[in-house]
Scaffold this motif. Structure first.
Motif, PDB file in Angstrom:
ATOM      1  N   VAL A   1      39.366  32.356  36.939  1.00 41.18           N
ATOM      2  CA  VAL A   1      38.652  33.115  35.913  1.00 41.18           C
ATOM      3  C   VAL A   1      38.048  34.334  36.611  1.00 41.18           C
ATOM      4  O   VAL A   1      37.022  34.247  37.283  1.00 41.18           O
ATOM      5  CB  VAL A   1      37.547  32.276  35.253  1.00 41.18           C
ATOM      6  N   VAL A   2      38.708  35.471  36.447  1.00 38.90           N
ATOM      7  CA  VAL A   2      38.380  36.660  37.241  1.00 38.90           C
ATOM      8  C   VAL A   2      36.961  37.168  36.993  1.00 38.90           C
ATOM      9  O   VAL A   2      36.251  37.555  37.930  1.00 38.90           O
ATOM     10  CB  VAL A   2      39.406  37.784  36.977  1.00 38.90           C
ATOM     11  N   GLU A   3      36.529  37.181  35.724  1.00 39.39           N
ATOM     12  CA  GLU A   3      35.187  37.699  35.408  1.00 39.39           C
ATOM     13  C   GLU A   3      34.095  36.874  36.113  1.00 39.39           C
ATOM     14  O   GLU A   3      33.125  37.415  36.642  1.00 39.39           O
ATOM     15  CB  GLU A   3      34.950  37.686  33.892  1.00 39.39           C
ATOM     16  N   GLY A   4      34.286  35.559  36.123  1.00 41.87           N
ATOM     17  CA  GLY A   4      33.329  34.689  36.817  1.00 41.87           C
ATOM     18  C   GLY A   4      33.333  34.924  38.314  1.00 41.87           C
ATOM     19  O   GLY A   4      32.282  34.915  38.962  1.00 41.87           O
ATOM     20  N   MET A   5      34.515  35.130  38.873  1.00 43.20           N
ATOM     21  CA  MET A   5      34.631  35.434  40.302  1.00 43.20           C
ATOM     22  C   MET A   5      33.853  36.689  40.653  1.00 43.20           C
ATOM     23  O   MET A   5      33.123  36.731  41.650  1.00 43.20           O
ATOM     24  CB  MET A   5      36.108  35.634  40.684  1.00 43.20           C
TER      25      MET A   5
ATOM     26  N   VAL B   1      32.705  40.507  49.674  1.00 46.83           N
ATOM     27  CA  VAL B   1      33.257  41.849  49.445  1.00 46.83           C
ATOM     28  C   VAL B   1      34.750  41.736  49.155  1.00 46.83           C
ATOM     29  O   VAL B   1      35.283  42.407  48.255  1.00 46.83           O
ATOM     30  CB  VAL B   1      33.013  42.758  50.667  1.00 46.83           C
ATOM     31  N   ALA B   2      35.409  40.863  49.915  1.00 45.34           N
ATOM     32  CA  ALA B   2      36.837  40.646  49.666  1.00 45.34           C
ATOM     33  C   ALA B   2      37.062  40.091  48.268  1.00 45.34           C
ATOM     34  O   ALA B   2      38.002  40.490  47.569  1.00 45.34           O
ATOM     35  CB  ALA B   2      37.403  39.681  50.708  1.00 45.34           C
TER      36      ALA B   2
ATOM     37  N   SER C   1      38.832  40.596  42.814  1.00 49.30           N
ATOM     38  CA  SER C   1      38.492  40.410  41.396  1.00 49.30           C
ATOM     39  C   SER C   1      38.764  41.672  40.583  1.00 49.30           C
ATOM     40  O   SER C   1      39.324  41.606  39.482  1.00 49.30           O
ATOM     41  CB  SER C   1      37.017  40.021  41.261  1.00 49.30           C
ATOM     42  N   ILE C   2      38.368  42.830  41.139  1.00 50.07           N
ATOM     43  CA  ILE C   2      38.585  44.089  40.424  1.00 50.07           C
ATOM     44  C   ILE C   2      40.076  44.366  40.248  1.00 50.07           C
ATOM     45  O   ILE C   2      40.535  44.759  39.172  1.00 50.07           O
ATOM     46  CB  ILE C   2      37.894  45.251  41.160  1.00 50.07           C
ATOM     47  N   VAL C   3      40.839  44.107  41.329  1.00 48.91           N
ATOM     48  CA  VAL C   3      42.287  44.319  41.250  1.00 48.91           C
ATOM     49  C   VAL C   3      42.908  43.373  40.215  1.00 48.91           C
ATOM     50  O   VAL C   3      43.745  43.772  39.394  1.00 48.91           O
ATOM     51  CB  VAL C   3      42.947  44.114  42.627  1.00 48.91           C
ATOM     52  N   LEU C   4      42.453  42.111  40.237  1.00 51.53           N
ATOM     53  CA  LEU C   4      43.033  41.109  39.329  1.00 51.53           C
ATOM     54  C   LEU C   4      42.678  41.362  37.865  1.00 51.53           C
ATOM     55  O   LEU C   4      43.339  40.836  36.967  1.00 51.53           O
ATOM     56  CB  LEU C   4      42.588  39.705  39.739  1.00 51.53           C
TER      57      LEU C   4
ATOM     58  N   MET D   1      47.886  39.949  40.904  1.00 49.28           N
ATOM     59  CA  MET D   1      48.291  39.832  42.310  1.00 49.28           C
ATOM     60  C   MET D   1      47.334  38.881  43.046  1.00 49.28           C
ATOM     61  O   MET D   1      46.589  39.280  43.942  1.00 49.28           O
ATOM     62  CB  MET D   1      48.271  41.206  42.995  1.00 49.28           C
ATOM     63  N   PRO D   2      47.335  37.600  42.685  1.00 43.33           N
ATOM     64  CA  PRO D   2      46.406  36.642  43.292  1.00 43.33           C
ATOM     65  C   PRO D   2      46.593  36.456  44.796  1.00 43.33           C
ATOM     66  O   PRO D   2      45.698  35.953  45.475  1.00 43.33           O
ATOM     67  CB  PRO D   2      46.699  35.341  42.527  1.00 43.33           C
TER      68      PRO D   2
END
Length: 300
Positions: free
Chosen positions: A115-119, A160-161, A166-169, A174-175
């Motif tokens: 769940v990208v937003e949560g990440m 930071v990584a 997260s922003i890219v996803l 591209m997980p």
């Protein structure tokens, strides 16, 4: 001639204590957040942070205990406990980093979308919390604090990584970027921890903390006109911060007591700028046999 300099500051205890409570609190948040976001990366980081919390807590206890007064059994006090703590923390961080690599490398072939937003939310909070902990510890001078700073810096870089991934996803699926970045920053941290571990092991073996300082001290003492030689000089460190000096000074003549007292004062003045925690200087008169001469070949 014997001197003790005791300076017990609670500054480093407070810094390590802050880092400990911040890490424990955020580790709990990470476990909950990792479960809610179905993110294996965050769960793995939570486990790693749990290890960090245990290490920091151990270091905090050792740091506080190390300020106890010297006893008959531990005549130099307990300051070397912080050096022991630095060694343990280095080992824990190395083991944790290797574990991260074992977790991250398989994900290169089988990455999963969380769940990208949560990440992203947890990553921003992670940078803030761990960044503040690094800020609290970065002024520390002991090896223990330096190793702990690398513990927390690893977490900052990790989050930071996660932010970048997260922003890219959010825009591209591209997980695989997550394990790639995890591997990169873990290798970077391992490189620096190994340097700190080397310094810790050298001090454990009672090597000179600074060879140039050792040579300067020897030259200063040799400049005294009453001194014709120096042997059995040992310059070592209790914890990387509090240094110890012992030496035998060979005297040119059998000086009277008043002259010896003045000479002791001169030696003390010359050593003042080095802020030594313990100094033991022995005077040897002409034709006097050094009671430690059986060690002469081993040390000189």
């Amino acid at each position: 001639m014997h001197n003790h300099s005791h300076s017990h500051s609670h500054g480093k205890d407070d810094r390590i204590g802050w880092a400990f409570f911040l890490n424990v609190t955020f580790t709990i948040i990470e476990f909950i957040g990792g479960w809610l976001t179905n993110s294996t990366a965050i769960m793995a980081d939570a486990v790693h942070d749990l290890g960090d919390s245990l290490s920091i807590g151990f270091a905090w206890i050792l740091s506080r205990f190390s300020n106890r007064e010297a006893s008959d059994k531990f005549s130099y006090g307990y300051r070397r406990l912080t050096l022991f703590g630095a060694l343990i923390n280095s080992i824990v961080l190395i083991i944790g980093s290797i574990w991260i690599l074992f977790e991250a490398i398989p994900r290169l072939s089988n990455p999963e979308m969380p769940v990208v937003e949560g990440m992203l939310g947890l990553a921003i909070l992670g940078v803030a919390v761990n960044g503040y902990a690094v800020f609290k510890l970065k002024t520390g001078e002991t090896l223990n604090e330096k190793v702990l700073t690398w513990h927390l810096l690893e977490d900052v870089l990790g989050w930071v990584a996660v932010i970048i991934v997260s922003i890219v996803l959010l825009f591209v699926e591209m997980p695989i970027l997550d394990p790639l970045l995890s591997i990169g920053f873990t290798l970077f941290i391992l490189f620096n921890v190994f340097k700190n571990l080397k310094s810790t092991l050298v001090l454990f073996l009672q090597a000179a903390p600074d060879e140039e300082t050792q040579e300067n001290i020897k030259q200063l003492l040799n400049e005294l006109p009453e001194v014709i030689g120096i042997h059995h000089m040992h310059f070592w460190s209790l914890d990387g911060e509090s240094h110890v000096l012992t030496a035998h000074l060979e005297l040119a003549h059998n000086f009277e007591v008043d002259k010896l007292i003045r000479l002791k004062q001169q030696v003390a003045m010359k050593l003042t700028s080095y802020n030594l925690s313990h100094t033991t200087i022995e005077f040897e008169f002409p034709q006097e046999t050094c009671r430690d001469e059986h060690e002469e070949n081993a040390h000189d």
